[in-house]
Design an enzyme around this catalytic site. Sequence first.
Site, PDB file in Angstrom:
ATOM      1  N   ARG A  26     -29.685  31.969  43.237  1.00  0.00           N
ATOM      2  CA  ARG A  26     -28.305  32.496  43.329  1.00  0.00           C
ATOM      3  C   ARG A  26     -27.820  32.115  41.927  1.00  0.00           C
ATOM      4  NH1 ARG A  26     -24.667  29.264  47.222  1.00  0.00           N
ATOM      5  NH2 ARG A  26     -23.915  27.799  45.868  1.00  0.00           N
ATOM      6  N   ARG A  71     -28.153  36.008  32.343  1.00  0.00           N
ATOM      7  CA  ARG A  71     -27.576  37.264  31.832  1.00  0.00           C
ATOM      8  C   ARG A  71     -27.708  37.321  30.337  1.00  0.00           C
ATOM      9  NH1 ARG A  71     -22.124  35.086  33.446  1.00  0.00           N
ATOM     10  NH2 ARG A  71     -21.938  35.827  35.813  1.00  0.00           N
ATOM     11  N   ARG A 111     -27.945  17.001  53.592  1.00  0.00           N
ATOM     12  CA  ARG A 111     -27.774  16.301  52.426  1.00  0.00           C
ATOM     13  C   ARG A 111     -26.184  15.960  52.014  1.00  0.00           C
ATOM     14  NH1 ARG A 111     -30.494  13.460  49.448  1.00  0.00           N
ATOM     15  NH2 ARG A 111     -30.425  13.580  47.172  1.00  0.00           N
ATOM     16  N   ARG A 148     -22.711  16.132  38.554  1.00  0.00           N
ATOM     17  CA  ARG A 148     -21.554  16.579  38.018  1.00  0.00           C
ATOM     18  C   ARG A 148     -20.389  15.520  37.693  1.00  0.00           C
ATOM     19  NH1 ARG A 148     -21.398  22.176  41.663  1.00  0.00           N
ATOM     20  NH2 ARG A 148     -21.114  20.739  43.609  1.00  0.00           N
ATOM     21  N   GLU A 155     -20.028  12.741  40.705  1.00  0.00           N
ATOM     22  CA  GLU A 155     -20.922  13.303  42.124  1.00  0.00           C
ATOM     23  C   GLU A 155     -22.072  12.750  42.211  1.00  0.00           C
ATOM     24  OE1 GLU A 155     -19.308  17.240  42.838  1.00  0.00           O
ATOM     25  OE2 GLU A 155     -21.034  17.852  43.562  1.00  0.00           O
ATOM     26  N   TYR A 192     -25.148  27.248  54.696  1.00  0.00           N
ATOM     27  CA  TYR A 192     -24.333  27.117  53.587  1.00  0.00           C
ATOM     28  C   TYR A 192     -23.137  27.937  53.444  1.00  0.00           C
ATOM     29  CZ  TYR A 192     -22.459  25.740  49.298  1.00  0.00           C
ATOM     30  OH  TYR A 192     -21.735  25.232  48.025  1.00  0.00           O
ATOM     31  N   ASP A 247     -20.029  29.868  51.396  1.00  0.00           N
ATOM     32  CA  ASP A 247     -18.709  29.873  50.455  1.00  0.00           C
ATOM     33  C   ASP A 247     -17.578  29.935  51.320  1.00  0.00           C
ATOM     34  OD1 ASP A 247     -19.827  29.046  47.933  1.00  0.00           O
ATOM     35  OD2 ASP A 247     -20.600  30.812  47.119  1.00  0.00           O
TER      36      ASP A 247
HETATM   37  P1  FAD Z   1     -14.818  22.194  57.486  1.00  0.00           P
HETATM   38  O1  FAD Z   1     -14.088  22.158  56.057  1.00  0.00           O
HETATM   39  O2  FAD Z   1     -15.733  21.057  57.238  1.00  0.00           O
HETATM   40  O3  FAD Z   1     -13.975  22.173  58.494  1.00  0.00           O
HETATM   41  C1  FAD Z   1     -14.346  21.703  59.726  1.00  0.00           C
HETATM   42  C2  FAD Z   1     -13.331  20.742  60.450  1.00  0.00           C
HETATM   43  O4  FAD Z   1     -13.747  20.254  61.513  1.00  0.00           O
HETATM   44  C3  FAD Z   1     -13.347  19.351  59.758  1.00  0.00           C
HETATM   45  O5  FAD Z   1     -11.827  19.049  59.228  1.00  0.00           O
HETATM   46  C4  FAD Z   1     -13.603  18.156  60.588  1.00  0.00           C
HETATM   47  O6  FAD Z   1     -13.090  16.852  60.395  1.00  0.00           O
HETATM   48  C5  FAD Z   1     -13.187  18.989  61.819  1.00  0.00           C
HETATM   49  N1  FAD Z   1     -14.101  18.422  63.120  1.00  0.00           N
HETATM   50  C6  FAD Z   1     -15.431  18.333  63.137  1.00  0.00           C
HETATM   51  N2  FAD Z   1     -15.657  17.974  64.352  1.00  0.00           N
HETATM   52  C7  FAD Z   1     -14.560  17.478  65.092  1.00  0.00           C
HETATM   53  C8  FAD Z   1     -14.313  16.971  66.387  1.00  0.00           C
HETATM   54  N3  FAD Z   1     -15.179  16.534  67.027  1.00  0.00           N
HETATM   55  N4  FAD Z   1     -13.056  16.891  66.791  1.00  0.00           N
HETATM   56  C9  FAD Z   1     -12.050  17.183  65.685  1.00  0.00           C
HETATM   57  N5  FAD Z   1     -12.107  17.861  64.670  1.00  0.00           N
HETATM   58  C10 FAD Z   1     -13.485  18.045  64.124  1.00  0.00           C
HETATM   59  N6  FAD Z   1     -17.015  27.351  48.539  1.00  0.00           N
HETATM   60  C11 FAD Z   1     -16.739  28.191  47.507  1.00  0.00           C
HETATM   61  O7  FAD Z   1     -16.356  29.256  47.936  1.00  0.00           O
HETATM   62  N7  FAD Z   1     -16.440  27.755  46.331  1.00  0.00           N
HETATM   63  C12 FAD Z   1     -16.722  26.419  45.870  1.00  0.00           C
HETATM   64  O8  FAD Z   1     -16.509  26.069  44.539  1.00  0.00           O
HETATM   65  C13 FAD Z   1     -17.405  25.404  46.849  1.00  0.00           C
HETATM   66  N8  FAD Z   1     -17.767  24.196  46.348  1.00  0.00           N
HETATM   67  C14 FAD Z   1     -18.241  23.523  47.313  1.00  0.00           C
HETATM   68  C15 FAD Z   1     -18.637  22.134  46.804  1.00  0.00           C
HETATM   69  C16 FAD Z   1     -19.248  21.219  47.524  1.00  0.00           C
HETATM   70  C17 FAD Z   1     -19.422  19.998  47.236  1.00  0.00           C
HETATM   71  C18 FAD Z   1     -19.399  21.698  49.014  1.00  0.00           C
HETATM   72  C19 FAD Z   1     -20.140  20.761  50.112  1.00  0.00           C
HETATM   73  C20 FAD Z   1     -19.176  22.891  49.417  1.00  0.00           C
HETATM   74  C21 FAD Z   1     -18.399  23.924  48.575  1.00  0.00           C
HETATM   75  N9  FAD Z   1     -18.098  25.120  49.125  1.00  0.00           N
HETATM   76  C22 FAD Z   1     -17.478  25.858  48.161  1.00  0.00           C
HETATM   77  C23 FAD Z   1     -18.096  25.420  50.585  1.00  0.00           C
HETATM   78  C24 FAD Z   1     -16.940  25.220  51.296  1.00  0.00           C
HETATM   79  O9  FAD Z   1     -16.532  23.761  51.078  1.00  0.00           O
HETATM   80  C25 FAD Z   1     -16.876  25.739  52.587  1.00  0.00           C
HETATM   81  O10 FAD Z   1     -17.041  27.029  52.764  1.00  0.00           O
HETATM   82  C26 FAD Z   1     -15.653  25.455  53.631  1.00  0.00           C
HETATM   83  O11 FAD Z   1     -14.953  24.349  53.434  1.00  0.00           O
HETATM   84  C27 FAD Z   1     -16.274  25.637  55.128  1.00  0.00           C
HETATM   85  O12 FAD Z   1     -14.951  25.469  55.894  1.00  0.00           O
HETATM   86  P2  FAD Z   1     -15.313  24.985  57.505  1.00  0.00           P
HETATM   87  O13 FAD Z   1     -13.802  25.314  58.129  1.00  0.00           O
HETATM   88  O14 FAD Z   1     -16.380  25.768  57.927  1.00  0.00           O
HETATM   89  O15 FAD Z   1     -15.659  23.690  57.495  1.00  0.00           O
HETATM   90  N1  UDP Z   2     -28.773  24.079  39.262  1.00  0.00           N
HETATM   91  C1  UDP Z   2     -29.488  23.780  38.131  1.00  0.00           C
HETATM   92  N2  UDP Z   2     -28.757  23.462  37.280  1.00  0.00           N
HETATM   93  C2  UDP Z   2     -27.462  23.210  37.184  1.00  0.00           C
HETATM   94  C3  UDP Z   2     -26.797  23.751  38.151  1.00  0.00           C
HETATM   95  C4  UDP Z   2     -27.505  24.056  39.190  1.00  0.00           C
HETATM   96  O1  UDP Z   2     -30.645  23.502  38.201  1.00  0.00           O
HETATM   97  O2  UDP Z   2     -26.837  22.939  35.999  1.00  0.00           O
HETATM   98  C5  UDP Z   2     -29.591  24.391  40.557  1.00  0.00           C
HETATM   99  C6  UDP Z   2     -29.807  23.570  41.455  1.00  0.00           C
HETATM  100  O3  UDP Z   2     -31.172  23.627  42.272  1.00  0.00           O
HETATM  101  C7  UDP Z   2     -28.867  23.635  42.652  1.00  0.00           C
HETATM  102  C8  UDP Z   2     -28.795  25.330  42.343  1.00  0.00           C
HETATM  103  O4  UDP Z   2     -28.960  25.657  41.263  1.00  0.00           O
HETATM  104  O5  UDP Z   2     -29.149  23.235  43.886  1.00  0.00           O
HETATM  105  C9  UDP Z   2     -27.377  25.759  43.204  1.00  0.00           C
HETATM  106  O6  UDP Z   2     -26.260  25.551  42.293  1.00  0.00           O
HETATM  107  P1  UDP Z   2     -24.955  25.706  42.500  1.00  0.00           P
HETATM  108  O7  UDP Z   2     -24.191  25.550  41.354  1.00  0.00           O
HETATM  109  O8  UDP Z   2     -24.713  27.357  43.028  1.00  0.00           O
HETATM  110  O9  UDP Z   2     -24.729  24.776  43.807  1.00  0.00           O
HETATM  111  P2  UDP Z   2     -23.454  24.179  44.420  1.00  0.00           P
HETATM  112  O10 UDP Z   2     -22.375  24.731  44.176  1.00  0.00           O
HETATM  113  O11 UDP Z   2     -23.862  24.832  45.972  1.00  0.00           O
HETATM  114  O12 UDP Z   2     -23.647  22.740  44.562  1.00  0.00           O
END
Ligand code: FAD
Ligand code: UDP
Length: 376
Positions: free
Chosen positions: A173, A177, A250, A281, A302, A350, A352
């Site tokens: 993903r 470019r 993870r 990061r 992070e 996973y 977004d």
């Molecule tokens: P969650 O936000 O996890 O909501 C689930 C909720 O359920 C939680 O608040 C939890 O407390 C609650 N819950 C669980 N069990 C119970 C229970 N038993 N009782 C009551 N409440 C409960 N997406 C992007 O588009 N752009 C980004 O840049 C991006 N960056 C990310 C960076 C990181 C580090 C990570 C891990 C993810 C990222 N994502 C990003 C993805 C994004 O975080 C998710 O798509 C989104 O938050 C998922 O929403 P959700 O409602 O499915 O889950």
């Molecule tokens: N990745 C990398 N170098 C970077 C950024 C990302 O090798 O500087 C790789 C790494 O394996 C990572 C994957 O690309 O797990 C996906 O990166 P992305 O930024 O999409 O990850 P996320 O936002 O999901 O953490």
Amino acid sequence: MKQYDYLVVGAGLFGATFAHLAKKDGKKVLVIDKREHIAGNIYTENIKGIQVHQYGAHIFHTDNSNVWNFVNQFAEFNRYTNSPVARIGNEIYNLPFNMNTFAKIWDDVYSPEDAWRHISEERKEMDGKVPSNLEEQAISLIGRTIYEKLIKGYTEKQWNRDCKDLPAFIIKRLPVRFVYDNNYFNDKYQGIPVGGYTNMVAQMLSGIDVQLNTNFFKNVDYYKEIAEKIVYTGPIDEYFHYSLGVLEWRSLKFETKILAERNYQGNAVVNYTGHEVDYTRVIEHKHFEFDTESPNTVVTFEYPTDYQEGMEKYYTINDEKNNQLALQYRELASKESNVIFGGRLAEYKYYDMDDVIESAFSKYQEEVNEKKNRLD
Ligand code: FAD
Ligand code: UDP
């Protein structure tokens, strides 16, 4: 007649989207969350006037105009475009892999043809072989020099495994470019909600009953009693008491510091792609909002880590074993009457943010269709 049409477990983006759609159709909805705040993992908190992304940096990006129009009802989005830089030792490179990166890596690169000459030379070591792991995938995509500087260390820290033991799809993903363009995403729409994601979710939940610090599992029978249907967005294995086994994740540790300086790193996201530091990061939150004026800054380091009980679940482990187990749980879920499973934890995907909203749209539509069929 029960008190609520829907009990939504989880005030994250999936729960808030579903709840909003149902409320708009005149349904009675109660949203509960075990955390002390709404918005799930997109929760932002105002620290020193800066919106701090408490569960990792979140940049909204989508190609779907329905999703974009939907979120724009609840917040104004700024023009933020994600363009992380990568640091290895004392070298800095632009991401994603584009002409700016290539021109810095090789000092005789000026044109796309120059870059392609280097990359195709380096790809020869793959000898036309189909990549069978992440290392081979990276070399066949971009060559060994960039793999070793910008991919290997980052990926091994992220997953705690050698790149030779990781599946190839993880880096598919990442854009490559042959233009001078540092935009990390290819999507048509991108930005950050002005005033933070928490405000956006609060708008989505406006007029809906919300109870925080409330764990569904502490009172399952009661919740089933008060609502016609449950929308469950927690972990799917937990719902079934881990009866088939535990799905693996993870996790991340965040170290957040408030610094008495205006500008720590000059960019919202700096990736550390080598093994000389343990973090992957560093996020400087004020740059999501183009703020270079306020006297302080908030930065988050992070650190990827193995998941242990009590931590947050962040990244699904999509190996054969976990994918199979997730399928088995989905099978169980499909037999559970009056419960809709949705979101990253309940679908073990996973996702977004835009994917989560799309998923909530389609699960809500299925629900409306099913109701209509029952009435016909
Ligand atoms: P969650 O936000 O996890 O909501 C689930 C909720 O359920 C939680 O608040 C939890 O407390 C609650 N819950 C669980 N069990 C119970 C229970 N038993 N009782 C009551 N409440 C409960 N997406 C992007 O588009 N752009 C980004 O840049 C991006 N960056 C990310 C960076 C990181 C580090 C990570 C891990 C993810 C990222 N994502 C990003 C993805 C994004 O975080 C998710 O798509 C989104 O938050 C998922 O929403 P959700 O409602 O499915 O889950
Ligand atoms: N990745 C990398 N170098 C970077 C950024 C990302 O090798 O500087 C790789 C790494 O394996 C990572 C994957 O690309 O797990 C996906 O990166 P992305 O930024 O999409 O990850 P996320 O936002 O999901 O953490």
